[in-house]
Design an enzyme around this catalytic site. Sequence first.
Site, short mmCIF file in Angstrom:
data_model
loop_
_atom_site.label_atom_id
_atom_site.label_comp_id
_atom_site.label_asym_id
_atom_site.label_seq_id
_atom_site.Cartn_x
_atom_site.Cartn_y
_atom_site.Cartn_z
N GLU A 65 0.84 -1.21 0.00
CA GLU A 65 0.00 0.00 0.00
C GLU A 65 0.87 1.25 0.00
O GLU A 65 0.63 2.18 -0.75
CB GLU A 65 -0.87 0.02 1.27
CG GLU A 65 -2.15 -0.78 1.16
CD GLU A 65 -3.15 -0.12 0.20
OE1 GLU A 65 -3.16 1.11 0.11
OE2 GLU A 65 -3.89 -0.87 -0.44
N ARG A 70 12.45 6.24 8.09
CA ARG A 70 12.95 7.30 8.98
C ARG A 70 14.35 6.91 9.45
O ARG A 70 14.71 5.74 9.53
CB ARG A 70 12.02 7.52 10.17
CG ARG A 70 11.89 6.35 11.17
CD ARG A 70 12.69 6.64 12.43
NE ARG A 70 12.67 5.56 13.41
CZ ARG A 70 13.54 4.56 13.44
NH1 ARG A 70 14.47 4.44 12.52
NH2 ARG A 70 13.48 3.64 14.39
N ARG A 83 19.48 3.41 27.70
CA ARG A 83 18.48 2.47 28.23
C ARG A 83 19.01 1.03 28.22
O ARG A 83 18.76 0.25 29.12
CB ARG A 83 17.22 2.58 27.36
CG ARG A 83 15.98 1.93 27.95
CD ARG A 83 14.70 2.37 27.26
NE ARG A 83 14.56 1.96 25.88
CZ ARG A 83 14.40 2.82 24.86
NH1 ARG A 83 14.37 4.11 25.07
NH2 ARG A 83 14.27 2.36 23.63
N ASP A 99 18.22 -0.44 14.58
CA ASP A 99 17.10 0.26 13.95
C ASP A 99 17.35 1.76 13.74
O ASP A 99 16.42 2.54 13.76
CB ASP A 99 15.82 0.06 14.79
CG ASP A 99 15.91 0.68 16.18
OD1 ASP A 99 17.03 0.98 16.61
OD2 ASP A 99 14.86 0.88 16.80
N HIS A 147 8.67 -7.68 12.12
CA HIS A 147 9.94 -6.95 12.08
C HIS A 147 11.06 -7.84 11.55
O HIS A 147 11.18 -8.99 11.96
CB HIS A 147 10.36 -6.50 13.49
CG HIS A 147 9.47 -5.47 14.10
ND1 HIS A 147 9.80 -4.79 15.24
CD2 HIS A 147 8.27 -4.98 13.72
CE1 HIS A 147 8.83 -3.94 15.55
NE2 HIS A 147 7.89 -4.05 14.65
N GLU A 166 16.21 -1.90 9.83
CA GLU A 166 15.04 -2.57 10.39
C GLU A 166 13.86 -2.35 9.44
O GLU A 166 13.55 -1.22 9.08
CB GLU A 166 14.69 -2.02 11.77
CG GLU A 166 13.51 -2.81 12.37
CD GLU A 166 12.93 -2.17 13.63
OE1 GLU A 166 13.02 -2.80 14.68
OE2 GLU A 166 12.38 -1.07 13.53
P1 0O2 Z 1 11.00 4.49 17.55
O1 0O2 Z 1 10.56 5.80 18.12
O2 0O2 Z 1 10.00 3.94 16.58
O3 0O2 Z 1 12.37 4.52 16.99
P2 0O2 Z 1 16.14 -4.35 19.23
O4 0O2 Z 1 16.08 -3.13 18.31
O5 0O2 Z 1 15.76 -5.63 18.55
O6 0O2 Z 1 17.43 -4.42 19.98
P3 0O2 Z 1 13.75 -3.38 20.34
O7 0O2 Z 1 13.99 -1.96 20.04
O8 0O2 Z 1 12.95 -3.67 21.59
O9 0O2 Z 1 15.09 -4.15 20.40
O10 0O2 Z 1 13.08 -4.06 19.08
P4 0O2 Z 1 11.57 -4.18 18.66
O11 0O2 Z 1 10.72 -4.79 19.69
O12 0O2 Z 1 11.66 -4.90 17.34
O13 0O2 Z 1 11.09 -2.68 18.49
C1 0O2 Z 1 11.66 -1.85 17.53
C2 0O2 Z 1 10.70 -0.78 17.07
O14 0O2 Z 1 9.39 -1.36 16.84
C3 0O2 Z 1 10.43 0.33 18.07
O15 0O2 Z 1 11.45 1.28 17.99
C4 0O2 Z 1 9.09 0.85 17.55
O16 0O2 Z 1 9.24 1.60 16.35
C5 0O2 Z 1 8.37 -0.44 17.19
N1 0O2 Z 1 7.66 -0.96 18.36
C6 0O2 Z 1 7.99 -2.02 19.11
N2 0O2 Z 1 7.11 -2.21 20.09
C7 0O2 Z 1 6.16 -1.26 19.96
C8 0O2 Z 1 4.97 -0.95 20.69
O17 0O2 Z 1 4.60 -1.58 21.67
N3 0O2 Z 1 4.25 0.12 20.23
C9 0O2 Z 1 4.62 0.86 19.15
N4 0O2 Z 1 3.82 1.88 18.78
N5 0O2 Z 1 5.75 0.60 18.45
C10 0O2 Z 1 6.52 -0.44 18.85
P5 0O2 Z 1 11.74 2.25 19.19
O18 0O2 Z 1 13.20 2.51 19.24
O19 0O2 Z 1 11.14 1.72 20.46
O20 0O2 Z 1 10.96 3.56 18.84
#
Ligand code: 0O2
Length: 224
Positions: A65, A70, A83, A99, A147, A166
């Site tokens: 779609e 970013r 963190r 990521d 992911h 990512e």
């Molecule tokens: P932002 O602001 O999007 O950059 P890893 O990267 O594998 O070491 P991580 O970061 O826990 O560990 O990996 P995970 O779970 O794959 O999450 C990566 C990203 O997925 C997050 O980046 C979010 O973009 C998204 N994400 C994961 N869980 C959630 C959630 O519960 N809600 C929302 N809305 N997005 C989520 P960041 O760095 O957390 O944030």
Amino acid sequence: MEKELKKAFLAQVNIPEDTGKIFASYAKQFEELMMIYQCAIQEVTTKLEILSHEMSVRQQRNPIESIKYRIKKPKSIAEKLIRNGKDVSLESVSENLNDVAGVRVICSFIEDIYTVANMLTQQDDIVLLAVKDYIKNPKPNGYRSYHMIIEIPVFFSDKKQYIKVEVQIRTIAMDFWASLEHHVKYKKDIPDPEGIAARLQKCAEVISATDEEMQNIAKHIEML
Ligand code: 0O2
């Protein structure tokens, strides 16, 4: 704003105080690192755009779609490193974060997500490093998305470099949910946060059931 975030990142890195010069050279290295991630995003989005273009011509329906991307902001980079108990340094960014470069693909139906993931990862220059399937295993808060951490070669003037990206793939409805939940997560002083979390969790269940039913209907009318 971007400048302030960059300052916040650089301020947390151990570099000698006196040195406009070193600071400037560090800022340059940071800019270069971000340029490298930006190039990796370009490579991945180009691959996805090619697939999208091909499918819109060769198939009756295009599973992609839209595509968004970013670069992680300097402040978020620093926060995530802290963190996770890691050093805040340039080496640490490449070593510990997967990521910094993020590409998001939005699909109509759940099955499209797996189709797109396979089409991308079967390309022989892509290395698949990790998969987190939050569709089959949703997070407790209701988050759903697929992911992948991939590595992609980027050809620069003097070398080929493998860069991590990512890729998040989700339906329109999952994306709608994640945008609001993300907004709530980062907003301070929300009244009744537990109540909001419970309502969002409920919405995630409704959305998941709707995604499945929409897919069943599409199959029934032989759209899929
Ligand atoms: P932002 O602001 O999007 O950059 P890893 O990267 O594998 O070491 P991580 O970061 O826990 O560990 O990996 P995970 O779970 O794959 O999450 C990566 C990203 O997925 C997050 O980046 C979010 O973009 C998204 N994400 C994961 N869980 C959630 C959630 O519960 N809600 C929302 N809305 N997005 C989520 P960041 O760095 O957390 O944030």
